[in-house]
Design a protein around this motif. Structure first.
Motif, mmCIF file in Angstrom:
data_model
loop_
_atom_site.group_PDB
_atom_site.id
_atom_site.type_symbol
_atom_site.label_atom_id
_atom_site.label_comp_id
_atom_site.label_asym_id
_atom_site.label_seq_id
_atom_site.Cartn_x
_atom_site.Cartn_y
_atom_site.Cartn_z
ATOM 1 N N VAL A 112 0.835 -1.211 0.000
ATOM 2 C CA VAL A 112 0.000 0.000 0.000
ATOM 3 C C VAL A 112 0.866 1.256 0.000
ATOM 4 O O VAL A 112 0.551 2.254 -0.655
ATOM 5 C CB VAL A 112 -0.960 -0.005 1.205
ATOM 6 N N LYS A 113 1.969 1.217 0.705
ATOM 7 C CA LYS A 113 2.859 2.383 0.750
ATOM 8 C C LYS A 113 3.419 2.694 -0.626
ATOM 9 O O LYS A 113 3.498 3.860 -1.042
ATOM 10 C CB LYS A 113 4.002 2.144 1.743
ATOM 11 N N LEU A 114 3.788 1.652 -1.366
ATOM 12 C CA LEU A 114 4.288 1.843 -2.723
ATOM 13 C C LEU A 114 3.210 2.458 -3.606
ATOM 14 O O LEU A 114 3.498 3.312 -4.448
ATOM 15 C CB LEU A 114 4.755 0.512 -3.310
ATOM 16 N N MET A 115 1.973 2.023 -3.409
ATOM 17 C CA MET A 115 0.860 2.591 -4.179
ATOM 18 C C MET A 115 0.793 4.102 -3.998
ATOM 19 O O MET A 115 0.758 4.865 -4.972
ATOM 20 C CB MET A 115 -0.464 1.956 -3.743
ATOM 21 N N PHE A 116 0.761 4.532 -2.747
ATOM 22 C CA PHE A 116 0.619 5.959 -2.468
ATOM 23 C C PHE A 116 1.861 6.743 -2.895
ATOM 24 O O PHE A 116 1.746 7.869 -3.393
ATOM 25 C CB PHE A 116 0.319 6.181 -0.983
ATOM 26 N N ASP A 117 3.021 6.159 -2.725
ATOM 27 C CA ASP A 117 4.256 6.856 -3.105
ATOM 28 C C ASP A 117 4.363 7.048 -4.618
ATOM 29 O O ASP A 117 4.878 8.068 -5.093
ATOM 30 C CB ASP A 117 5.477 6.074 -2.603
ATOM 31 N N SER A 118 3.886 6.062 -5.374
ATOM 32 C CA SER A 118 4.007 6.125 -6.836
ATOM 33 C C SER A 118 2.774 6.716 -7.512
ATOM 34 O O SER A 118 2.780 6.905 -8.735
ATOM 35 C CB SER A 118 4.259 4.719 -7.394
ATOM 36 N N LEU A 119 1.734 7.013 -6.743
ATOM 37 C CA LEU A 119 0.488 7.504 -7.325
ATOM 38 C C LEU A 119 0.673 8.781 -8.154
ATOM 39 O O LEU A 119 0.156 8.863 -9.275
ATOM 40 C CB LEU A 119 -0.559 7.724 -6.226
ATOM 41 N N PRO A 120 1.386 9.790 -7.658
ATOM 42 C CA PRO A 120 1.565 11.005 -8.482
ATOM 43 C C PRO A 120 2.246 10.720 -9.814
ATOM 44 O O PRO A 120 1.860 11.285 -10.853
ATOM 45 C CB PRO A 120 2.436 11.903 -7.588
ATOM 46 N N PHE A 121 3.244 9.836 -9.798
ATOM 47 C CA PHE A 121 3.957 9.501 -11.043
ATOM 48 C C PHE A 121 3.028 8.780 -12.012
ATOM 49 O O PHE A 121 3.001 9.093 -13.211
ATOM 50 C CB PHE A 121 5.172 8.630 -10.725
ATOM 51 N N VAL A 122 2.252 7.836 -11.521
ATOM 52 C CA VAL A 122 1.335 7.086 -12.386
ATOM 53 C C VAL A 122 0.243 8.006 -12.938
ATOM 54 O O VAL A 122 -0.086 7.958 -14.131
ATOM 55 C CB VAL A 122 0.710 5.903 -11.619
ATOM 56 N N LEU A 123 -0.300 8.870 -12.089
ATOM 57 C CA LEU A 123 -1.372 9.771 -12.521
ATOM 58 C C LEU A 123 -0.879 10.819 -13.512
ATOM 59 O O LEU A 123 -1.691 11.441 -14.204
ATOM 60 C CB LEU A 123 -2.014 10.460 -11.317
ATOM 61 N N SER A 124 0.435 11.022 -13.594
ATOM 62 C CA SER A 124 0.952 11.965 -14.589
ATOM 63 C C SER A 124 0.686 11.470 -16.009
ATOM 64 O O SER A 124 0.741 12.251 -16.964
ATOM 65 C CB SER A 124 2.453 12.187 -14.380
ATOM 66 N N GLY A 125 0.409 10.185 -16.152
ATOM 67 C CA GLY A 125 0.059 9.636 -17.460
ATOM 68 C C GLY A 125 -1.419 9.718 -17.769
ATOM 69 O O GLY A 125 -1.858 9.304 -18.847
ATOM 70 N N LEU A 126 -2.186 10.263 -16.827
ATOM 71 C CA LEU A 126 -3.642 10.328 -17.009
ATOM 72 C C LEU A 126 -4.020 11.213 -18.189
ATOM 73 O O LEU A 126 -5.031 10.968 -18.855
ATOM 74 C CB LEU A 126 -4.293 10.842 -15.724
ATOM 75 N N LYS A 127 -3.219 12.250 -18.452
ATOM 76 C CA LYS A 127 -3.539 13.148 -19.567
ATOM 77 C C LYS A 127 -3.513 12.402 -20.901
ATOM 78 O O LYS A 127 -4.275 12.729 -21.824
ATOM 79 C CB LYS A 127 -2.573 14.325 -19.591
ATOM 80 N N TYR A 128 -2.645 11.399 -21.012
ATOM 81 C CA TYR A 128 -2.613 10.606 -22.242
ATOM 82 C C TYR A 128 -3.791 9.640 -22.301
ATOM 83 O O TYR A 128 -4.408 9.461 -23.355
ATOM 84 C CB TYR A 128 -1.293 9.838 -22.339
ATOM 85 N N THR A 129 -4.101 9.007 -21.175
ATOM 86 C CA THR A 129 -5.237 8.079 -21.142
ATOM 87 C C THR A 129 -6.534 8.787 -21.487
ATOM 88 O O THR A 129 -7.308 8.334 -22.344
ATOM 89 C CB THR A 129 -5.345 7.429 -19.755
ATOM 90 N N ILE A 130 -6.788 9.918 -20.824
ATOM 91 C CA ILE A 130 -8.025 10.664 -21.066
ATOM 92 C C ILE A 130 -7.995 11.334 -22.432
ATOM 93 O O ILE A 130 -8.990 11.331 -23.166
ATOM 94 C CB ILE A 130 -8.259 11.697 -19.950
ATOM 95 N N GLY A 131 -6.842 11.913 -22.785
ATOM 96 C CA GLY A 131 -6.738 12.587 -24.082
ATOM 97 C C GLY A 131 -6.979 11.647 -25.249
ATOM 98 O O GLY A 131 -7.727 11.977 -26.184
ATOM 99 N N LEU A 132 -6.354 10.483 -25.217
ATOM 100 C CA LEU A 132 -6.568 9.485 -26.267
ATOM 101 C C LEU A 132 -8.029 9.050 -26.326
ATOM 102 O O LEU A 132 -8.607 8.903 -27.409
ATOM 103 C CB LEU A 132 -5.677 8.267 -26.026
ATOM 104 N N SER A 133 -8.618 8.828 -25.157
ATOM 105 C CA SER A 133 -10.002 8.358 -25.090
ATOM 106 C C SER A 133 -10.963 9.396 -25.658
ATOM 107 O O SER A 133 -11.844 9.075 -26.471
ATOM 108 C CB SER A 133 -10.382 8.029 -23.645
ATOM 109 N N VAL A 134 -10.810 10.650 -25.231
ATOM 110 C CA VAL A 134 -11.717 11.716 -25.677
ATOM 111 C C VAL A 134 -11.565 11.959 -27.178
ATOM 112 O O VAL A 134 -12.559 12.045 -27.910
ATOM 113 C CB VAL A 134 -11.458 13.017 -24.889
ATOM 114 N N ALA A 135 -10.323 12.083 -27.644
ATOM 115 C CA ALA A 135 -10.091 12.335 -29.072
ATOM 116 C C ALA A 135 -10.632 11.193 -29.930
ATOM 117 O O ALA A 135 -11.314 11.427 -30.944
ATOM 118 C CB ALA A 135 -8.601 12.531 -29.329
ATOM 119 N N SER A 136 -10.360 9.964 -29.536
ATOM 120 C CA SER A 136 -10.801 8.807 -30.312
ATOM 121 C C SER A 136 -12.318 8.653 -30.276
ATOM 122 O O SER A 136 -12.940 8.275 -31.285
ATOM 123 C CB SER A 136 -10.135 7.532 -29.793
ATOM 124 N N PHE A 137 -12.925 8.949 -29.118
ATOM 125 C CA PHE A 137 -14.379 8.834 -29.000
ATOM 126 C C PHE A 137 -15.067 9.881 -29.869
ATOM 127 O O PHE A 137 -16.050 9.580 -30.568
ATOM 128 C CB PHE A 137 -14.803 8.989 -27.545
#
Length: 222
Positions: free
Chosen positions: A8-33
């Motif tokens: 769980v500690k690793l989850m919280f520690d790495s969460l900001p880094f992982v969420l930095s990729g959210l712009k690509y996930t959402i951007g790809l989804s919105v543009a493609s949709f």
């Protein structure tokens, strides 16, 4: 017996880094949709014309792209073309083409679900075929198609994880990087699964809000 543990500690520690990729996930989804809806609607109209060539083209297009895995199409676009597309462009084209085939069928079924009397009424008012679609049929068909379009949106959000295979730094790719660095892929994959799940919950919420709004609007008109 090996029992995988979740850090769980690793989850919280790495969460900001992982969420930095959210712009690509959402951007790809919105543009493609968005692009998939535009292309899917155009294909639907082509399939309803009297041109046999257009009808056969739409049938082939829908059949082929519904039958080819998105990952195969993505690799064809990124690795197989004589011109080198960027990973982002290849991903958007891939998910747009794949989603448009399903969206085309959704709109076709929704339009068939509109009572035929609506066509007669629009023609009696002097509307052309395109005008009837634009002002009378498609607004009603869109209301019918919302649940199915919501499913396509969810599939797109989840499907964009495939873009990590061609180095798009989305949330899945970011999770893979942390997993490789810490040798704890289980924790990172569980975390990214939860993120995708929450994104889909958000889409489901927006879908239901849109359905309620349209139903309220229709009730007022009636």
């Amino acid at each position: 017996m090996y029992i995988p543990k979740i850090d769980v500690k690793l989850m919280f520690d790495s969460l900001p880094f992982v969420l930095s990729g959210l712009k690509y996930t959402i951007g790809l989804s919105v543009a493609s949709f968005f692009l998939g809806n535009v292309l899917g609607l155009v294909l639907t109209v082509f399939g309803m014309t009297k041109s046999k060539i257009l009808q056969y083209f739409v049938r082939f297009y829908v059949s082929f792209l519904r039958g080819v895995p998105a990952l195969v199409l993505l690799f064809l676009l990124y690795f197989g073309l004589p011109i080198q597309l960027s990973a982002l462009v290849a991903s958007i084209i891939c998910f747009t083409l794949s989603s448009s085939a399903f969206i085309c069928e959704i709109y076709r079924g929704a339009i068939l679900g509109v009572p035929f009397e609506q066509w007669d009424a629009s023609y009696s008012q002097g509307f052309t075929f395109i005008q009837s679609l634009r002002y009378i049929i498609i607004p009603q068909a869109f209301r019918i198609s919302i649940p199915a379009l919501g499913n396509v949106a969810m599939d797109l959000v989840k499907g964009t994880s495939l873009a990590a295979m061609i180095t798009i730094p989305d949330i899945f790719q970011k999770a893979k990087i942390v997993g490789g660095r810490t040798f704890d892929y289980m924790t990172m994959y569980v975390m990214v699964a939860i993120i995708y799940w929450l994104l889909c919950i958000g889409i489901d919420y927006l879908q239901k809000k849109l359905e309620k709004s349209l139903n309220r609007y229709i009730n007022v008109l009636e």
